[in-house]
Design a protein around this motif. Structure first.
Motif, PDB file in Angstrom:
ATOM      1  N   LEU B  43       0.819  -1.209   0.000  1.00  0.00           N
ATOM      2  CA  LEU B  43       0.000   0.000   0.000  1.00  0.00           C
ATOM      3  C   LEU B  43       0.854   1.261   0.000  1.00  0.00           C
ATOM      4  O   LEU B  43       0.353   2.345  -0.283  1.00  0.00           O
ATOM      5  N   VAL B  49      -1.387   3.257  -4.689  1.00  0.00           N
ATOM      6  CA  VAL B  49      -2.480   3.946  -3.997  1.00  0.00           C
ATOM      7  C   VAL B  49      -3.448   4.533  -5.004  1.00  0.00           C
ATOM      8  O   VAL B  49      -4.669   4.417  -4.866  1.00  0.00           O
ATOM      9  N   LEU B  88      -5.223  -7.933  -3.069  1.00  0.00           N
ATOM     10  CA  LEU B  88      -5.849  -6.624  -2.890  1.00  0.00           C
ATOM     11  C   LEU B  88      -6.814  -6.327  -4.031  1.00  0.00           C
ATOM     12  O   LEU B  88      -7.723  -5.519  -3.890  1.00  0.00           O
ATOM     13  N   VAL B 107      -9.723  -3.241   2.098  1.00  0.00           N
ATOM     14  CA  VAL B 107      -8.854  -2.303   1.405  1.00  0.00           C
ATOM     15  C   VAL B 107      -9.420  -0.892   1.491  1.00  0.00           C
ATOM     16  O   VAL B 107      -8.707   0.065   1.835  1.00  0.00           O
ATOM     17  N   LEU B 111      -7.759   2.422   3.322  1.00  0.00           N
ATOM     18  CA  LEU B 111      -7.550   3.689   2.636  1.00  0.00           C
ATOM     19  C   LEU B 111      -8.260   4.826   3.376  1.00  0.00           C
ATOM     20  O   LEU B 111      -7.698   5.908   3.559  1.00  0.00           O
TER      21      LEU B 111
END
Lengths: 124, 124
Positions: B43, B49, B88, B107, B111
DNA sequence: CTTATATATGAACAGGTGTTCAAACGTTTG
DNA sequence: CAAACGTTTGAACACCTGTTCATATATAAG
């Protein structure tokens, strides 16, 4: 909305404009994306994860961490510097010792949620 | 130099045994720590990202992502490979296209929580 | 079949990163 | 004061990683 693209310097591919527009509409701030990646980059190293986990259990000085991780105080201090710069830990000096602790509850939340993903990843 | 430790190969420092014991009691699995660091490492890169953010808005093919990020399809594909390997993102082939989407809701949660930390970090 | 498009992959190269080592700094103690 | 301790810091070095480039695979179209 012309379909022909021959004059374009960069040749267009057959993409999906609706989806792309959808993403562009909710595009996050460039700085936010960078900061987000930076945060996760700091979390993405096993030494630092172990430090953060330890600090989620107790306030610890550099020596404590050094003994727990079986690493040199210097190596630990270098990582603490990074964690400090990214506001993941706070510290206080007490005599010759410097005690570190987690900076806020977001960090624990991230660790917990990350752990959930990892464990689920294993079982599937 | 005259202290009572001279027989120890590895000289002990004046640490805080109670705190250390407290951490050791709740020590997480070594594999879990490694997996956690690995997850955050994945990540922790701005290209990835941005890909994940885009996929949180819509299902996209490699071309779409390539156009959104203004990067070569090859570079995007390399990163998708990593994201795939770490569960992911998931993907499905449809004709010549391969469509990617987020694999699970963890996920998005990561975030979101990360963004909170970043924004709070700015204001303080 | 051949051609075109979409995606994937391996090698290579540049830039970044964690640890070690030596040295410095700040604090306490004698 | 000097010595010891805990911590920090800078440089060096080995290792890792993201992008590029060339090439390969897969599917569709001519």
């Amino acid at each position: 909305m012309s379909q022909e693209e021959s004059t374009e310097v960069c040749r267009r591919r057959r993409v999906h404009p609706e989806s792309i527009a959808q993403v562009r509409a909710s595009e996050i701030n460039e700085d936010t994306a960078r900061g987000l990646a930076e945060l996760f980059r700091i979390l993405g190293e096993s030494t630092r994860v172990r430090i953060l986990h330890a600090l989620s259990c107790a306030e610890l000085c550099v020596c404590d961490l050094s003994e727990l991780l079986e690493m040199s105080p210097s190596a630990v201090s270098h990582q603490l510097r990074l964690l400090r710069a990214n506001k993941l830990v706070r510290f206080r000096r007490s005599g010759k010792n410097v005690f570190y602790s987690l900076d806020d509850e977001h960090v624990e939340g991230l660790l917990r949620q990350g752990t959930e993903h990892v464990l689920e990843e294993r079982t599937s």
